[in-house]
Scaffold this motif. Structure first.
Motif, short mmCIF file in Angstrom:
data_model
loop_
_atom_site.label_atom_id
_atom_site.label_comp_id
_atom_site.label_asym_id
_atom_site.label_seq_id
_atom_site.Cartn_x
_atom_site.Cartn_y
_atom_site.Cartn_z
N GLY A 31 5.48 -29.28 -60.36
CA GLY A 31 7.01 -29.63 -61.08
C GLY A 31 7.58 -29.79 -59.12
N PRO A 32 8.62 -29.69 -59.19
CA PRO A 32 9.46 -29.30 -58.09
C PRO A 32 9.40 -28.82 -56.88
N ILE A 33 9.09 -29.52 -55.20
CA ILE A 33 8.79 -28.53 -54.56
C ILE A 33 10.05 -28.60 -53.93
N PRO A 34 10.75 -27.25 -52.91
CA PRO A 34 11.38 -27.29 -52.36
C PRO A 34 11.22 -27.17 -51.22
N TRP A 35 11.89 -28.48 -50.09
CA TRP A 35 11.86 -27.89 -48.19
C TRP A 35 13.95 -27.92 -48.41
N VAL A 36 14.06 -26.75 -47.22
CA VAL A 36 16.32 -26.48 -47.70
C VAL A 36 15.27 -26.58 -45.77
N PHE A 37 16.12 -26.84 -45.00
CA PHE A 37 16.34 -27.32 -43.38
C PHE A 37 17.79 -27.87 -43.36
N ALA A 38 18.01 -27.61 -41.47
CA ALA A 38 19.55 -27.99 -41.79
C ALA A 38 20.54 -29.13 -41.50
N ARG A 39 21.12 -29.45 -41.86
CA ARG A 39 21.34 -31.00 -42.01
C ARG A 39 21.98 -31.26 -40.96
N ASP A 40 22.42 -30.75 -39.65
CA ASP A 40 22.59 -31.59 -37.90
C ASP A 40 20.91 -31.96 -38.24
N LEU A 41 19.78 -31.13 -37.94
CA LEU A 41 18.23 -30.92 -37.97
C LEU A 41 18.56 -32.37 -38.99
N TYR A 87 22.29 -32.62 -51.86
CA TYR A 87 23.53 -31.65 -50.49
C TYR A 87 24.19 -30.63 -51.54
N ARG A 88 25.07 -29.42 -51.02
CA ARG A 88 25.20 -29.00 -51.75
C ARG A 88 26.54 -28.26 -51.24
N SER A 89 28.60 -28.52 -50.75
CA SER A 89 29.20 -27.72 -50.47
C SER A 89 29.08 -26.27 -50.55
#
Length: 138
Positions: free
Chosen positions: A47-57, A29-31
């Motif tokens: 290598g790394p596989i990123p998933w980005v989604f809402a913190r609130d979710l 988590y980055r501000s």
């Protein structure tokens, strides 16, 4: 001032054959991106596989079934054995992962200490981003 909250844990991936595969996972988590969480799944081949989604979710999913579409999150069990389920879908397939619920909740608490709920817009620093955009900076 701390600008990110990180945690490493092992999630379990349920294979179509019923096998449980441990997947090293970096929770990040980055501000500077206060509305999102990032999960980096470590794959020895890709290598790394990123998933980005809402913190609130993710936070809502620690309490009850949340999400629709490509990210669904829900808790199961109670006590020290409680798990968090993540169902991730993409055009390339889907993955059902589980993680220790308590570890994810502790990490999420730290993200809300860094940027409290409702204060995300203050952390975005839109003026700086807009100035960079208008000046043609990357």
């Amino acid at each position: 001032m701390t600008s990110c909250v990180e945690h490493m844990l092992h999630m379990e991936l349920a294979s179509p054959l019923g096998e449980r595969i441990l997947v090293p996972t970096h929770l990040l988590y980055r501000s500077q991106d206060p509305l999102a969480v990032q999960l980096l799944f470590q794959d020895s081949l890709q290598g790394p596989i990123p998933w980005v989604f809402a913190r609130d979710l993710l936070a809502a999913g620690t309490r009850s079934l949340s999400g629709e579409g490509d990210v669904r999150v829900w808790p199961a069990e109670t006590g020290p054995e409680a798990l968090l389920h993540l169902l991730l879908s993409s055009p390339h397939g889907s993955a059902h992962l589980t993680a220790p619920l308590g570890a994810v909740e502790r990490w999420l608490r730290r993200t809300y200490e860094l940027v409290p709920a409702g204060r995300e817009a203050e952390a975005l620093d839109l003026e700086s981003h807009l100035a960079q955009f208008l000046d043609g900076a990357p």
